[in-house]
Design an enzyme around this catalytic site. Structure first.
Site, PDB file in Angstrom:
ATOM      1  N   LYS A 138      19.005  26.950  18.200  1.00  0.00           N
ATOM      2  CA  LYS A 138      19.782  26.720  19.602  1.00  0.00           C
ATOM      3  C   LYS A 138      21.066  26.001  19.153  1.00  0.00           C
ATOM      4  CE  LYS A 138      18.598  22.552  20.892  1.00  0.00           C
ATOM      5  NZ  LYS A 138      17.111  21.386  21.232  1.00  0.00           N
ATOM      6  N   ARG A 194      12.267  25.344  22.785  1.00  0.00           N
ATOM      7  CA  ARG A 194      12.119  25.805  24.096  1.00  0.00           C
ATOM      8  C   ARG A 194      13.559  26.848  25.224  1.00  0.00           C
ATOM      9  NH1 ARG A 194      12.032  19.576  24.921  1.00  0.00           N
ATOM     10  NH2 ARG A 194      12.542  19.629  22.770  1.00  0.00           N
TER      11      ARG A 194
HETATM   12  C1  UD1 Z   1      14.869  13.652  20.985  1.00  0.00           C
HETATM   13  C2  UD1 Z   1      14.307  12.395  20.616  1.00  0.00           C
HETATM   14  C3  UD1 Z   1      13.967  12.027  21.958  1.00  0.00           C
HETATM   15  C4  UD1 Z   1      14.713  11.629  22.461  1.00  0.00           C
HETATM   16  C5  UD1 Z   1      16.205  13.068  22.478  1.00  0.00           C
HETATM   17  C6  UD1 Z   1      17.291  13.468  23.048  1.00  0.00           C
HETATM   18  C7  UD1 Z   1      12.628  12.013  18.690  1.00  0.00           C
HETATM   19  C8  UD1 Z   1      11.090  12.635  18.534  1.00  0.00           C
HETATM   20  N1  UD1 Z   1      12.504  12.665  20.227  1.00  0.00           N
HETATM   21  O1  UD1 Z   1      13.641  14.700  21.277  1.00  0.00           O
HETATM   22  O2  UD1 Z   1      13.489  10.778  21.624  1.00  0.00           O
HETATM   23  O3  UD1 Z   1      15.519  11.221  23.887  1.00  0.00           O
HETATM   24  O4  UD1 Z   1      15.919  13.349  21.697  1.00  0.00           O
HETATM   25  O5  UD1 Z   1      18.236  14.411  23.169  1.00  0.00           O
HETATM   26  O6  UD1 Z   1      13.489  12.194  17.832  1.00  0.00           O
HETATM   27  N2  UD1 Z   1      15.084  18.583  14.142  1.00  0.00           N
HETATM   28  C9  UD1 Z   1      15.166  19.012  13.009  1.00  0.00           C
HETATM   29  N3  UD1 Z   1      14.535  19.234  12.679  1.00  0.00           N
HETATM   30  C10 UD1 Z   1      12.734  18.724  13.180  1.00  0.00           C
HETATM   31  C11 UD1 Z   1      13.027  18.950  14.183  1.00  0.00           C
HETATM   32  C12 UD1 Z   1      14.373  18.366  15.262  1.00  0.00           C
HETATM   33  O7  UD1 Z   1      16.334  18.971  12.185  1.00  0.00           O
HETATM   34  O8  UD1 Z   1      11.970  19.487  12.622  1.00  0.00           O
HETATM   35  C13 UD1 Z   1      17.060  18.999  14.480  1.00  0.00           C
HETATM   36  C14 UD1 Z   1      16.799  19.480  16.470  1.00  0.00           C
HETATM   37  O9  UD1 Z   1      17.519  20.967  15.910  1.00  0.00           O
HETATM   38  C15 UD1 Z   1      17.844  18.964  17.055  1.00  0.00           C
HETATM   39  C16 UD1 Z   1      17.359  17.202  17.608  1.00  0.00           C
HETATM   40  O10 UD1 Z   1      16.566  17.362  16.086  1.00  0.00           O
HETATM   41  O11 UD1 Z   1      18.960  19.243  16.521  1.00  0.00           O
HETATM   42  C17 UD1 Z   1      16.773  16.844  17.971  1.00  0.00           C
HETATM   43  O12 UD1 Z   1      15.617  17.891  17.665  1.00  0.00           O
HETATM   44  P1  UD1 Z   1      14.665  18.186  19.014  1.00  0.00           P
HETATM   45  O13 UD1 Z   1      13.329  18.744  19.241  1.00  0.00           O
HETATM   46  O14 UD1 Z   1      15.816  19.187  20.741  1.00  0.00           O
HETATM   47  O15 UD1 Z   1      13.737  16.589  20.378  1.00  0.00           O
HETATM   48  P2  UD1 Z   1      13.825  16.698  21.621  1.00  0.00           P
HETATM   49  O16 UD1 Z   1      12.314  16.650  21.946  1.00  0.00           O
HETATM   50  O17 UD1 Z   1      14.964  16.822  22.173  1.00  0.00           O
HETATM   51 CA    CA Z   2      16.942  18.071  22.018  1.00  0.00          CA
END
Ligand code: UD1
Ligand code: CA
Length: 460
Positions: free
Chosen positions: A23, A16
């Site tokens: 990010k 996003r």
């Molecule tokens: C996530 C939570 C959501 C919460 C929010 C708070 C999940 C499914 N959802 O959503 O409930 O309200 O955070 O900010 O967890 N990341 C990885 N590997 C991946 C995917 C993500 O390391 O495969 C890391 C990203 O780099 C990031 C963090 O995990 O630092 C959160 O991922 P993001 O995609 O931003 O989750 P949200 O949609 O914000």
């Molecule tokens: Ca997030």
């Protein structure tokens, strides 16, 4: 805390934010957001700190190369937050104790909040403790679903029913887990959801089904848990950090004329009775003393200003030192290792690099001073240039105390102008000038009497 292990998720692409930079490396008040998370984690003195990297893993690693005692685990491909945590099994599965999970995109979280979260977890002997917050605009966050007051599951925005979307209590993405039950539960996560990913928050549902205790701690100050997913959330978090810094400075006796346009990085220090005009940027490790005045449009990076320094409008100052009482600008450029001593003056369109301008000396107009060591009470005339670079090497210029450099002088380095010597305006100085001497190095003037009238003679 000897049995505390911290995992920071930083493998996601951050779709996003629409960037070729991961990010978590986007900057909040001058530093990558991930640095904030690492610093907060360090406050707890954990036994282990693991950063899960994936998307552009090498650049994330490089950005953390100064962080001590950090281990990296690679998640490839990135199949969701639950999958990301599962990748730490080779390091953590054999260990006992408590796991604190932080998110690389939640930079404002405070150390004392995490301490309270860990205490809540330990006193309730939970399998998991979730940090939640009450927010006005829950869009995008996982919602906390409760049955009879107790958390029963977390639903993501894309999976929530219209009724669930009304819930204003959200998942901060920060959790404490008991390590013993964690990895088997992570392996039982599925991907039957809107994003087809392994969702870490689904652990709540799994634990509750297993009749394990899941506890929550709810924050009343939700700003702390703001996640950054888009450029506008990035700008909003920057605004919060900036505002907090400006308020701290004002409380400590600094006048900030317009806090909404004043950009001071968190590690910058400013002394009392200093006045900061609008549009000023103070960055990095900059230190500004007491009773200074920084006029509008000035940018100062990694520099030290002692007390009672005035910087007039539109100066750029980087890795420089300015001693007390000096006056800089307007429109001056101090480059790395510019060293301006007490009560010296640097005026408009003057550039200094790797040079000392001694106490009480003046370079008031249009000059370039590079690799120069200038003593005290020297006058550098308008248009003076140190020719310090021969195309291969840099050479020094030394100007001793009380010397007077006439306007439009070129000092062809290496060269020394002795104590109290004068240089005639318009000179190209290639040889040393002894103390007390006058150096002149310019073409002799010739006046041709009547020349103009002769030129204008009518043609025959
Ligand atoms: C996530 C939570 C959501 C919460 C929010 C708070 C999940 C499914 N959802 O959503 O409930 O309200 O955070 O900010 O967890 N990341 C990885 N590997 C991946 C995917 C993500 O390391 O495969 C890391 C990203 O780099 C990031 C963090 O995990 O630092 C959160 O991922 P993001 O995609 O931003 O989750 P949200 O949609 O914000
Ligand atoms: Ca997030």
């Amino acid at each position: 805390m000897p049995d505390l292990h911290v995992v920071i998720l930083a493998a996601g692409k951050g779709t996003r934010i629409k960037s070729s930079l991961p990010k978590v490396l986007h900057r909040v008040a001058g530093r990558p957001m991930l640095h904030y998370v690492l610093r907060t984690a360090a406050l707890l003195s954990p036994h282990t700190v693991i950063v899960v990297v994936g998307y552009l893993a090498e650049s994330v690693r490089r950005a953390l190369s100064d962080a001590p005692n950090v281990q990296f685990v690679v998640q490839e491909p990135q199949l969701g937050t639950g999958h990301a945590l599962l990748q730490t099994a080779p390091v953590l599965e054999q260990l006992a104790g408590t796991l604190l999970l932080l998110s690389g995109d939640v930079p404002l979280l405070r150390g004392d909040t995490l301490e309270r979260l860990i205490q809540t977890h330990e006193s309730s002997r939970s399998a998991a403790t979730i940090l939640t917050a009450q927010v006005q605009q829950p869009y995008g966050y996982g919602r906390i679903v409760r049955t009879d007051g107790r958390i029963s599951k977390i639903v993501e925005e894309g999976d929530a029913s219209p009724a669930e979307r009304q819930i204003k209590e959200v998942n901060a993405g920060i959790y404490v887990f008991d390590l013993t039950s964690l990895f088997p539960a992570l392996r039982s996560l599925g991907t039957q959801n809107a994003q087809g990913e392994y969702y870490l928050p689904d652990l709540v549902r799994i634990y509750r089904r297993q009749q394990r205790v899941v506890e929550t701690m709810t924050l009343q100050r939700p700003d702390e848990v703001r996640g950054i997913n888009s450029r506008s959330e990035l700008a909003e978090v920057n605004r919060i950090v900036r505002q907090k810094k400006n308020e701290e400075l004002m409380a400590a006796g600094v006048t900030i004329e317009d806090p909404t346009t004043t950009y001071v990085d968190p590690d910058v220090r400013v002394g009392p009775d200093t006045v900061i005009h609008p549009g000023v940027h103070l960055e990095g490790r900059t230190r500004v003393g007491a009773a200074c005045e920084i006029h509008a449009g000035v940018r100062i990076v990694d520099s030290v200003l002692e007390d009672r320094v005035t910087v007039k409008n539109f100066c750029v100052i980087q890795e420089a030192r300015i001693a007390s009482g000096a006056i800089i600008g307007p429109f001056a450029h101090l480059r790395p290792d510019a060293d301006i001593r007490q009560n010296a003056r640097v005026g408009n369109f003057v550039e200094l690099k790797k040079s000392v301008l001694g106490p009480g000396s003046k370079a008031n107009h249009l000059a370039y001073l590079g690799n120069a060591t200038i003593g005290s009470n020297v006058n550098i005339g308008a248009g003076t240039i140190t020719c310090n670079y021969d195309g291969v090497q840099k050479h020094p210029t030394i100007i001793e105390d009380d010397a007077f450099i006439g306007s439009d002088t070129q000092l062809i380095a290496p060269v020394t102008v002795g104590r109290g010597a004068y240089i005639a305006a318009g000179s190209s100085i290639t040889d040393d000038v002894p103390a007390g001497a006058l150096g002149i190095a310019r073409g002799q003037q010739v006046n041709k009497e009547g020349w103009v009238a002769g030129k204008k003679k009518p043609r025959a």
